[in-house]
Enzyme design. Structure first.
Site, PDB file in Angstrom:
ATOM      1  N   THR A 196     100.944  34.893  48.524  1.00 28.41           N
ATOM      2  CA  THR A 196     101.865  33.766  48.717  1.00 28.41           C
ATOM      3  C   THR A 196     103.294  34.215  48.516  1.00 28.41           C
ATOM      4  O   THR A 196     103.554  35.091  47.702  1.00 28.41           O
ATOM      5  CB  THR A 196     101.533  32.700  47.649  1.00 28.41           C
ATOM      6  OG1 THR A 196     100.252  32.193  47.947  1.00 28.41           O
ATOM      7  CG2 THR A 196     102.548  31.596  47.601  1.00 28.41           C
ATOM      8  N   THR A 214     102.322  29.379  51.768  1.00 27.99           N
ATOM      9  CA  THR A 214     101.193  30.289  51.972  1.00 27.99           C
ATOM     10  C   THR A 214     100.257  29.781  53.071  1.00 27.99           C
ATOM     11  O   THR A 214     100.213  28.578  53.356  1.00 27.99           O
ATOM     12  CB  THR A 214     100.381  30.407  50.660  1.00 27.99           C
ATOM     13  OG1 THR A 214      99.421  31.462  50.776  1.00 27.99           O
ATOM     14  CG2 THR A 214      99.637  29.125  50.326  1.00 27.99           C
ATOM     15  N   ARG A 224      89.829  23.948  52.400  1.00 32.34           N
ATOM     16  CA  ARG A 224      90.196  24.466  51.076  1.00 32.34           C
ATOM     17  C   ARG A 224      91.726  24.441  50.887  1.00 32.34           C
ATOM     18  O   ARG A 224      92.486  24.821  51.761  1.00 32.34           O
ATOM     19  CB  ARG A 224      89.683  25.894  50.934  1.00 32.34           C
ATOM     20  CG  ARG A 224      89.966  26.535  49.569  1.00 32.34           C
ATOM     21  CD  ARG A 224      91.206  27.389  49.579  1.00 32.34           C
ATOM     22  NE  ARG A 224      91.389  28.141  48.338  1.00 32.34           N
ATOM     23  CZ  ARG A 224      92.494  28.823  48.049  1.00 32.34           C
ATOM     24  NH1 ARG A 224      93.498  28.851  48.889  1.00 32.34           N
ATOM     25  NH2 ARG A 224      92.594  29.481  46.908  1.00 32.34           N
ATOM     26  N   VAL A 225      92.139  23.994  49.717  1.00 25.83           N
ATOM     27  CA  VAL A 225      93.548  24.026  49.326  1.00 25.83           C
ATOM     28  C   VAL A 225      93.634  24.788  48.015  1.00 25.83           C
ATOM     29  O   VAL A 225      92.805  24.595  47.128  1.00 25.83           O
ATOM     30  CB  VAL A 225      94.098  22.587  49.159  1.00 25.83           C
ATOM     31  CG1 VAL A 225      95.496  22.606  48.548  1.00 25.83           C
ATOM     32  CG2 VAL A 225      94.102  21.856  50.498  1.00 25.83           C
ATOM     33  N   GLY A 226      94.618  25.663  47.912  1.00 25.10           N
ATOM     34  CA  GLY A 226      94.761  26.452  46.692  1.00 25.10           C
ATOM     35  C   GLY A 226      95.780  25.866  45.733  1.00 25.10           C
ATOM     36  O   GLY A 226      96.033  24.659  45.724  1.00 25.10           O
ATOM     37  N   ASP A 227      96.362  26.736  44.943  1.00 25.39           N
ATOM     38  CA  ASP A 227      97.341  26.313  43.941  1.00 25.39           C
ATOM     39  C   ASP A 227      98.736  26.108  44.518  1.00 25.39           C
ATOM     40  O   ASP A 227      99.547  25.371  43.952  1.00 25.39           O
ATOM     41  CB  ASP A 227      97.455  27.395  42.862  1.00 25.39           C
ATOM     42  CG  ASP A 227      97.933  28.717  43.450  1.00 25.39           C
ATOM     43  OD1 ASP A 227      97.382  29.144  44.491  1.00 25.39           O
ATOM     44  OD2 ASP A 227      98.881  29.322  42.901  1.00 25.39           O
ATOM     45  N   GLY A 250      94.076  31.066  43.897  1.00 26.72           N
ATOM     46  CA  GLY A 250      94.589  29.762  43.502  1.00 26.72           C
ATOM     47  C   GLY A 250      93.671  28.984  42.593  1.00 26.72           C
ATOM     48  O   GLY A 250      94.131  28.241  41.710  1.00 26.72           O
TER      49      GLY A 250
HETATM   50  N1  ASP Z   1      97.644  31.355  45.823  1.00 20.31           N
HETATM   51  C1  ASP Z   1      97.217  31.320  47.195  1.00 20.31           C
HETATM   52  C2  ASP Z   1      96.006  30.478  47.331  1.00 20.31           C
HETATM   53  O1  ASP Z   1      95.131  30.542  46.484  1.00 20.31           O
HETATM   54  C3  ASP Z   1      96.894  32.646  47.758  1.00 20.31           C
HETATM   55  C4  ASP Z   1      97.963  33.655  47.677  1.00 20.31           C
HETATM   56  O2  ASP Z   1      98.590  33.868  46.650  1.00 20.31           O
HETATM   57  O3  ASP Z   1      98.198  34.288  48.690  1.00 20.31           O
HETATM   58  O4  ASP Z   1      95.895  29.793  48.320  1.00 20.31           O
END
Ligand code: ASP
Length: 340
Positions: A196, A214, A224-227, A250
């Site tokens: 990210t 990201t 899916r959704v991350g952090d 994430g």
């Molecule tokens: N933090 C991001 C996610 O989990 C991935 C990343 O750092 O590239 O979606």
């Protein structure tokens, strides 16, 4: 060279230069700088501002952000413009156009932004719009909401003048097709499969803003959704204290509310470096943590302009632009096993 390749390819060449510093607990150069800021008089401190930090090796993005700040722009404009550089960079396969898709071949973007007053905006599962960070800013400024998702986010973006376009480049499509051959339809969760762009800027008045953008984990499950778009997880700014932003797996960042944690640790008196280290500690010290299989990294800045970064594994880096120097700083890291 994209960041994933960078992480793999420059690993050995960077080792001699950076390991000594890393072993000292944080980068020597940055420590010197931080001390300079810490003991500086008000005038000296002004001379050190503005400053920009970002996750990974993104000197063009930090240069853009610094250009905005030098021209008198505020920190919010700086982080938005800086992140847009990487979103438009089709060679970067983790952000914006050219990002690697989910396991079904759909590129879905997550982003958020937060200003000095604690205002924030986010988009999740945004498709067909390159500049997710700018849509997040529009959500913050032009809606009563904090977060828009999926089709609603896309329609909002289009209503604001953003042009829809296909974000799946030939290169990313090819990589996805190659992944499908062996992948058994599972997302890859390893220490290299994510990057990210998180950026924090402090303007000449000492006001802080941050942004994060990201395409998320490559070959993730659809939906899916991350952090990264979650305020407090991927990003948090408290203009009284400082700010932090995360990269990496994430799910692990969300479970520990990572960026908020880093800021709260700084509020309790920890330096940005110490706060990043403790936040990584919360992940790796969990009972049965399988941290060897994934990467997480944090960067942070406090109100004095001191910065820090720390990750689970080697080869995470922070780009820092301050006082005329735009440089990549290798992060110190937790896992010393198999160190090269
Ligand atoms: N933090 C991001 C996610 O989990 C991935 C990343 O750092 O590239 O979606």
């Amino acid at each position: 060279m994209n960041r994933r390749k960078f992480i793999k390819n420059t690993a050995l060449t960077s080792a001699g230069l950076t390991l000594g510093n890393s072993l000292m607990g944080c980068d020597e150069k940055s420590t010197e700088k931080n001390e300079a800021v810490t003991v500086a008089s008000e005038n000296d401190k002004k001379a050190k501002l503005p400053l920009v930090i970002a996750t990974w090796h993104v000197e063009e993005a930090t240069a853009k952000a610094m250009e905005v700040l030098q021209a008198g722009g505020n920190a919010l404009d700086a982080v938005e413009q800086g992140c847009r550089v990487e979103e438009a960079n089709e060679e970067g396969q983790s952000v914006g156009k050219g990002g690697l898709p989910d396991r079904d071949g759909n590129v879905t973007l997550d982003a958020c932004i937060m200003d000095k007053n604690g205002n924030c905006g986010a988009v999740v599962y945004l498709q067909d719009i390159t500049h997710a960070v700018s849509v997040a800013r529009k959500v913050m400024e032009d809606t009563p909401h904090v977060m828009l998702a999926g089709e609603g986010a896309k329609q909002f973006a289009i209503s604001q003048g953003f042009q829809p376009e296909d974000l799946l480049t030939e290169a990313s499509k090819k990589d996805w097709e190659a992944w499908k051959v062996e992948a058994k339809y599972k997302p890859i969760i390893n220490i290299e499969n994510h990057d990210t762009i998180g950026m924090l800027a402090m303007d000449k008045n000492g006001d802080i803003s941050g942004a994060c953008t990201t395409s998320g984990l490559a070959y993730k499950m659809g939906g899916r959704v991350g952090d990264s778009p979650i305020i407090g997880s991927g990003l948090f700014v408290d203009n009284e204290i400082g700010a932090a932003v995360a990269t990496g797996l994430g799910e692990e960042v969300v479970k520990t509310v990572g960026s908020f944690l880093v800021v709260e640790l700084m509020r309790q008196g920890k330096s940005p470096q110490e706060a990043c280290e403790e936040a990584i500690g919360r992940i790796v010290n969990k009972p049965n943590s399988n941290y060897k299989d994934f990467q997480v990294g944090y960067i942070a800045v406090n109100k004095k302009g001191e910065t820090g970064s720390y990750s689970i594994h080697q080869w995470f880096s922070m780009t820092k632009f301050q006082d005329g120097v735009n440089e990549q700083i290798q992060s110190d890291f937790f896992n010393r096993e198999g160190e090269s």
